[in-house]
Write an enzyme that holds these catalytic residues in place. Structure first.
Site, mmCIF file in Angstrom:
data_model
loop_
_atom_site.group_PDB
_atom_site.id
_atom_site.type_symbol
_atom_site.label_atom_id
_atom_site.label_comp_id
_atom_site.label_asym_id
_atom_site.label_seq_id
_atom_site.Cartn_x
_atom_site.Cartn_y
_atom_site.Cartn_z
ATOM 1 N N LYS A 31 35.459 30.005 37.596
ATOM 2 C CA LYS A 31 34.281 30.435 36.826
ATOM 3 C C LYS A 31 34.556 30.402 35.330
ATOM 4 C CE LYS A 31 34.058 34.275 39.264
ATOM 5 N NZ LYS A 31 34.498 34.120 40.621
ATOM 6 N N GLN A 38 35.180 37.819 41.427
ATOM 7 C CA GLN A 38 35.406 37.682 42.873
ATOM 8 C C GLN A 38 34.330 36.750 43.461
ATOM 9 O OE1 GLN A 38 35.540 41.229 41.627
ATOM 10 N NE2 GLN A 38 37.571 40.561 41.092
ATOM 11 N N GLY A 50 40.955 37.385 37.520
ATOM 12 C CA GLY A 50 41.840 36.672 36.601
ATOM 13 C C GLY A 50 41.189 35.337 36.300
ATOM 14 N N HIS A 51 40.432 35.297 35.209
ATOM 15 C CA HIS A 51 39.720 34.059 34.866
ATOM 16 C C HIS A 51 40.570 33.262 33.885
ATOM 17 C CE1 HIS A 51 35.673 36.114 36.021
ATOM 18 N NE2 HIS A 51 36.467 35.893 37.042
ATOM 19 N N ASP A 101 37.969 32.872 42.717
ATOM 20 C CA ASP A 101 38.937 31.852 42.267
ATOM 21 C C ASP A 101 38.350 30.442 42.227
ATOM 22 O OD1 ASP A 101 40.827 33.906 42.224
ATOM 23 O OD2 ASP A 101 41.319 33.576 44.328
HETATM 24 P P1 IMP Z 1 40.880 44.591 45.347
HETATM 25 O O1 IMP Z 1 39.668 44.047 44.667
HETATM 26 O O2 IMP Z 1 42.111 44.591 44.484
HETATM 27 O O3 IMP Z 1 40.611 45.916 45.995
HETATM 28 O O4 IMP Z 1 41.258 43.597 46.560
HETATM 29 C C1 IMP Z 1 40.415 43.439 47.696
HETATM 30 C C2 IMP Z 1 40.438 42.012 48.205
HETATM 31 O O5 IMP Z 1 39.779 41.176 47.260
HETATM 32 C C3 IMP Z 1 41.838 41.403 48.372
HETATM 33 O O6 IMP Z 1 41.794 40.510 49.452
HETATM 34 C C4 IMP Z 1 42.050 40.642 47.084
HETATM 35 O O7 IMP Z 1 42.991 39.607 47.225
HETATM 36 C C5 IMP Z 1 40.645 40.127 46.836
HETATM 37 N N1 IMP Z 1 40.364 39.885 45.417
HETATM 38 C C6 IMP Z 1 40.144 40.788 44.463
HETATM 39 N N2 IMP Z 1 39.895 40.190 43.280
HETATM 40 C C7 IMP Z 1 39.949 38.872 43.503
HETATM 41 C C8 IMP Z 1 39.728 37.721 42.672
HETATM 42 O O8 IMP Z 1 39.435 37.794 41.471
HETATM 43 N N3 IMP Z 1 39.859 36.523 43.292
HETATM 44 C C9 IMP Z 1 40.140 36.401 44.615
HETATM 45 N N4 IMP Z 1 40.346 37.440 45.418
HETATM 46 C C10 IMP Z 1 40.246 38.674 44.874
#
Ligand code: IMP
Length: 423
Positions: A19, A225, A43-44, A16
């Site tokens: 990017k 991420q 979510g970009h 977040d």
């Molecule tokens: P998952 O990727 O949905 O399995 O989530 C695992 C962890 O990564 C959780 O804490 C999510 O909130 C976090 N997470 C996954 N994708 C993002 C992202 O794009 N930005 C921030 N946190 C993320």
């Protein structure tokens, strides 16, 4: 001919960082923009020509008409969400079919993977990861167990393969006692998405990228991420399930380490985290609320409140080390414009012991801060480094000294124009 390079643009804390905006600024310099890990958990957000888009699986280079965009083998893809995302771009006038190539080796997220994601979370009780619920963990688990379905599977005997895997998922869900779900509508849309995906170039993207590099072309690997959510180097088990670090560029695109050029590490002037897990810099007070409000720190995918805190130099140093960051990009500097003092976490402390290294178990550590004067000036109107107030220059110098890597780009507002490239 001189071989081309793959530059990596990586979120180096909890994602977040913004990017999307930077890729968009970078894109003109590259021939190919490629995603190498993750899926629709990302979510970009990009504001392009006044319209807001949230990209989940599609690389941010899609807005530049002459660039090839690749969804690499290290990614996972949900056909229904992909279709929604792509159609939105198509209806805004962007031609995707010839420019968006999808790896046949990327794995498919089934509707039942999403149900499994919810079921596993429910079974975890107090230790929930707080996933995005997009089926990321179950899909990568299945990839590692060698039972998953790949994009290439949709080209042959797909229905049979799909039904067999779905039946296995249903069996697991029965074992978990998680039976109260209905995927009828979701599955219909998902199948429509599979059909839609068939009209895209489903290719061996690793061959394509390496050929392009041999021709001297350049590639931007767009991370998703952040390092602290990396499956190996993040705050395990509160992480995502992919390799978000620079090493993931090699495996997720099929390029050799020698092809990596610059590694851009992107971070915010403060910290956020969404989902559960240790976060020593988290502020539970009014300051945290103010950062959230000014920075609009609400999840792009789930809408959840992001947890907020001061910048974490322990995490940043660790991320710089494991990624080999060569240049830093600091986002959202303007969010701190009104604070009289700014803090930076320089160490963690637990039971009277301090460390400046990222501990194995990040649970239970408290942040140790250094305090710096705030600049209390509106940065959003500034167009060059020369305009910066001294206190902000001092903050940037301080971070560079602490981190040992130059901060070459500073973002001072959401617009593309509010990006200052330092000389
Ligand atoms: P998952 O990727 O949905 O399995 O989530 C695992 C962890 O990564 C959780 O804490 C999510 O909130 C976090 N997470 C996954 N994708 C993002 C992202 O794009 N930005 C921030 N946190 C993320």
């Amino acid at each position: 001919m001189k071989k081309g390079k793959v530059d990596a643009l990586l979120g180096i804390v909890f994602g977040d960082e913004g990017k999307g905006k930077v890729v968009d600024v970078f894109t003109p310099k590259y021939d190919i923009v490629a995603r190498f890990a993750g899926g629709p958990n990302a979510g970009h957000t990009i504001i392009f020509e006044g319209k807001k888009f949230v990209l989940r699986s599609i690389p941010s280079g899609i807005f530049a008409e002459d660039k090839v965009n690749i969804i690499g083998n290290g990614c996972v893809i949900a056909p229904d969400l992909f279709m929604q995302e792509a159609r939105e771009l198509e209806s805004a006038g962007y031609d995707l079919r010839s420019r968006l190539h999808i790896s046949r080796r990327a794995h498919l997220i089934l509707p039942t993977h999403r149900v499994l994601d919810r079921a596993y979370e429910a079974a975890k009780g107090k230790n929930k990861v707080g996933t995005t619920g997009k089926g990321i963990g179950p899909t990568y688990s299945e990839k590692a167990s060698r039972t998953g379905l790949r994009v290439g599977d949709i080209l042959e005997n797909f229905d049979q393969k799909y039904q067999a895997l779905k039946a296995r998922h249903e069996e697991t869900l029965r074992h978990l006692g998680y039976t109260d779900y209905d995927i009828t509508d979701e599955e219909r849309l998902w199948m429509e998405g599979v059909e839609y995906m068939r009209s895209f170039p489903l290719t061996d993207t690793e061959v394509e990228i390496n050929r392009a590099l041999a021709e001297g072309k350049s590639v931007l690997a767009e991370g998703a991420q952040g390092t602290m959510l990396d499956i190996d180097h993040g705050t395990y088990p509160f992480v995502s399930s992919s390799s978000t670090v620079c090493g993931g560029v090699c495996t997720g695109l099929g390029v050799p380490p020698s092809a990596i050029g610059e590694v851009f590490g992107i971070f915010k002037a403060y910290s956020t985290r969404v989902g559960a897990g240790p976060f020593p810099v988290e502020l539970f007070d009014e300051t945290g609320d103010r950062i959230r409000e000014i920075g609009h720190e609400y999840g792009a995918v789930t809408g959840r409140n992001r947890r907020c805190g001061w910048v974490d130099l322990v995490a940043l140093r660790y991320a710089i080390m494991v990624n080999g960051v060569t240049q830093l990009i600091m986002m959202k500097s303007d969010v701190l414009d009104t604070f009289p003092t700014i803090k930076a976490c320089v160490a963690y402390e637990k039971d009277g012991v301090q460390t400046t290294d990222m501990p194995y178990d990040t649970e239970g550590w408290q942040a140790v801060y250094e305090e710096l004067p705030g600049w209390q000036t509106d940065l959003t109107r500034m167009t060059s480094e020369a305009d910066f107030p001294q206190a902000f220059k001092d903050y940037v110098d301080y971070l560079e000294r602490q981190l040992g890597v130059p901060i070459t780009i500073l973002s001072v507002g959401p617009d593309r124009a509010q990006t200052i490239i330092r000389g």
